[in-house]
Scaffold this motif. Structure first.
Motif, PDB file in Angstrom:
ATOM      1  N   VAL A  95      33.692  31.716  36.806  1.00  0.00           N
ATOM      2  CA  VAL A  95      33.108  33.050  36.858  1.00  0.00           C
ATOM      3  C   VAL A  95      34.140  34.067  36.720  1.00  0.00           C
ATOM      4  O   VAL A  95      34.244  35.341  36.531  1.00  0.00           O
ATOM      5  N   ASN A 189      27.941  24.765  43.411  1.00  0.00           N
ATOM      6  CA  ASN A 189      29.210  24.320  42.881  1.00  0.00           C
ATOM      7  C   ASN A 189      29.103  22.677  42.943  1.00  0.00           C
ATOM      8  O   ASN A 189      28.884  22.305  44.186  1.00  0.00           O
ATOM      9  N   SER A 198      41.320  24.973  37.187  1.00  0.00           N
ATOM     10  CA  SER A 198      41.444  26.470  37.437  1.00  0.00           C
ATOM     11  C   SER A 198      40.254  26.805  38.438  1.00  0.00           C
ATOM     12  O   SER A 198      40.143  27.876  38.953  1.00  0.00           O
ATOM     13  N   PHE A 199      39.366  25.877  38.873  1.00  0.00           N
ATOM     14  CA  PHE A 199      38.382  25.850  40.001  1.00  0.00           C
ATOM     15  C   PHE A 199      39.325  25.597  41.230  1.00  0.00           C
ATOM     16  O   PHE A 199      40.126  24.728  41.299  1.00  0.00           O
ATOM     17  N   LYS A 203      42.283  23.132  42.156  1.00  0.00           N
ATOM     18  CA  LYS A 203      43.755  23.756  42.284  1.00  0.00           C
ATOM     19  C   LYS A 203      44.387  23.118  43.505  1.00  0.00           C
ATOM     20  O   LYS A 203      45.464  22.982  43.505  1.00  0.00           O
ATOM     21  N   LEU A 221      46.599  31.139  46.783  1.00  0.00           N
ATOM     22  CA  LEU A 221      44.915  31.348  46.997  1.00  0.00           C
ATOM     23  C   LEU A 221      44.487  32.751  46.974  1.00  0.00           C
ATOM     24  O   LEU A 221      45.286  33.678  47.551  1.00  0.00           O
ATOM     25  N   GLY A 222      43.329  33.055  46.493  1.00  0.00           N
ATOM     26  CA  GLY A 222      42.796  34.181  46.905  1.00  0.00           C
ATOM     27  C   GLY A 222      41.987  34.171  48.386  1.00  0.00           C
ATOM     28  O   GLY A 222      42.554  34.070  49.306  1.00  0.00           O
ATOM     29  N   ASN A 223      40.514  34.544  48.376  1.00  0.00           N
ATOM     30  CA  ASN A 223      39.919  34.603  49.472  1.00  0.00           C
ATOM     31  C   ASN A 223      39.669  33.245  50.381  1.00  0.00           C
ATOM     32  O   ASN A 223      38.827  32.466  49.854  1.00  0.00           O
ATOM     33  N   ALA A 226      36.156  32.772  51.742  1.00  0.00           N
ATOM     34  CA  ALA A 226      35.137  32.789  50.656  1.00  0.00           C
ATOM     35  C   ALA A 226      34.350  31.267  50.905  1.00  0.00           C
ATOM     36  O   ALA A 226      35.005  30.221  51.245  1.00  0.00           O
ATOM     37  N   PHE A 309      43.789  36.692  43.007  1.00  0.00           N
ATOM     38  CA  PHE A 309      42.828  35.435  42.913  1.00  0.00           C
ATOM     39  C   PHE A 309      41.623  36.134  43.716  1.00  0.00           C
ATOM     40  O   PHE A 309      40.600  35.240  43.883  1.00  0.00           O
ATOM     41  N   ARG A 311      38.180  38.127  43.853  1.00  0.00           N
ATOM     42  CA  ARG A 311      36.736  38.287  43.162  1.00  0.00           C
ATOM     43  C   ARG A 311      36.451  39.829  43.675  1.00  0.00           C
ATOM     44  O   ARG A 311      36.153  40.117  44.866  1.00  0.00           O
ATOM     45  N   GLU A 314      32.153  39.042  45.994  1.00  0.00           N
ATOM     46  CA  GLU A 314      32.153  37.643  46.878  1.00  0.00           C
ATOM     47  C   GLU A 314      30.787  37.795  47.750  1.00  0.00           C
ATOM     48  O   GLU A 314      30.289  38.723  48.471  1.00  0.00           O
TER      49      GLU A 314
END
Ligand code: GDP
Length: 355
Positions: A95, A189, A198-199, A203, A221-223, A226, A309, A311, A314
């Motif tokens: 994504v 998912n 990369s998922f 990771k 990491l990002g969110n 999420a 990281f 999006r 989301e």
């Protein structure tokens, strides 16, 4: 025309070297199929996912360099092998990457489906060959908090979701207007030790193992809040096969029905290696970080949040798999905890044997 018994069938799998492709090839070989696996580059067929398969499938597994966008090659392969089943698992499936490569994503994950369906027709197999499309929950666009089923509104919000919607609609068209046995599995998912690095799940499990072994300091990491509906890929490919064994073709949502946050996934992965963490800083954004709260790494920051990281859009969605359960008799059996443990254990074994 009568469909041959499973042990005499031939299947084509596009994207065979990926996570789902390799599990599906394993399943079909185990059932006695002859499998023709397509990959953009035959060199990638030496991927670890396929290494064990090559031995199991000796004489019944054939790998081909073939792009789903290459109409001539696809057509000539279909004419030659005349498969009873075609599984389309080839896609640009990231994504995040779809924002950077929207045209490529639309071409492979959208037009690629049209190309395959058209090639099946052109090869004279439209009445006999059954077609499975690995669609995605991204076609729903995370519009609703209620569990989504096959009839939920489809408003994709990402370039990947839009490309996948094109593929989904093409399948519907060839089924309804051309009478083909074609169906889409609308997949939530699904993860495994074979998931691409990369998922977020893989990771996390790889980084947790490296942190445990002292090979890495931190996981960025990002969110963290999420949420995803995560299940085991092996169980999802079994459902793909079931979908092609029915009297009447139909689309099915395939998911776990449970949402879990990235944060909880991180906690479970650290627990598996005997480390537990607590969180400090702002609760939902950059500044939030995870700290080890016992043992030799006590007080050490091992998880940080990085804006790169995140999006642009989301949301959360959870699957309602009633239709697959009732009509196909499909059930998921692996809990998320078991899945996390399997992934961490696999990465630990890999890291421990690496030089
Ligand atoms: P996706 O659902 O197909 O996009 O699968 P991913 O595994 O790439 O992402 C799952 C979720 O994890 C998304 O909501 C991401 O925003 C979130 N996430 C948080 N941190 C990361 C990260 O570092 N990498 C990725 N890939 N996703 C992350």
């Amino acid at each position: 025309m009568t469909v041959p018994s499973v042990e005499r069938r031939t299947a084509v799998i596009t994207g065979v070297s990926g996570q789902d492709g390799s599990y599906l090839a394993e399943l079909l070989l185990d059932k006695g199929y002859i499998v023709h696996g397509l990959s953009r580059n035959a060199a990638s067929c030496s991927s670890p996912n396929l290494a064990s398969l090559m031995a199991v499938g000796a004489g019944r597994l054939f790998l081909h360099s073939c792009d789903v966008m290459d109409h001539t090659s696809v057509c000539s392969l279909l004419r030659r092998v005349r498969p009873q089943e075609v599984y389309n698992l080839a896609a640009q499936s990231h994504v995040a990457m779809s924002y950077k490569q929207p045209e490529l994503t639309a071409a492979v994950s959208g037009l690629g489906v049209v190309n395959l369906l058209e090639a099946i027709q052109e090869a004279g197999l439209g009445d006999t060959t059954r077609f499975f499309e690995a669609s995605s929950c991204e076609i729903f666009g995370r519009a609703s908090r209620a569990p989504v089923d096959e009839n939920s509104a489809k408003h994709p919000q990402t370039p990947y979701g839009k490309a996948k919607l094109l593929g989904y609609l093409a399948v519907k068209h060839y089924r309804e207007a051309c009478g083909m046995y074609a169906c889409s599995g609308i997949l939530f998912n699904h993860e495994s030790p074979r998931r691409g690095k990369s998922f977020v799940t893989r990771k996390i499990t790889m980084a947790v193992v490296n942190i445990k072994l002292g090979k890495e300091e931190r996981l960025s990491l990002g969110n963290l809040d999420a949420q995803r509906d995560w299940g085991h890929a092996r169980e999802y490919v079994y459902c793909m096969w079931l979908m092609l064994q029915q009297q009447i073709p139909a689309d099915y949502v395939i998911g776990s029905g449970v949402n879990t946050s990235v944060r909880q996934f991180v906690e479970m992965a650290f627990e598996r290696v005997g480390m537990s963490i607590w969180w400090e800083g702002s609760s939902n954004g950059v500044g939030n970080h995870g700290i080890i709260n016992r043992g030799s790494h006590m007080g050490k920051t091992v998880v940080t949040v990085c804006i790169d990281f995140f999006r642009p859009i989301e949301g959360e969605m959870v699957a309602d798999t009633s239709k697959a359960c009732t009509e196909l008799g499909w059930q998921r059996t692996t809990s998320l905890r078991q899945l996390v443990n399997e992934m961490v254990d696999h990465d630990m074994a890999l890291a421990s044997t690496a030089v």
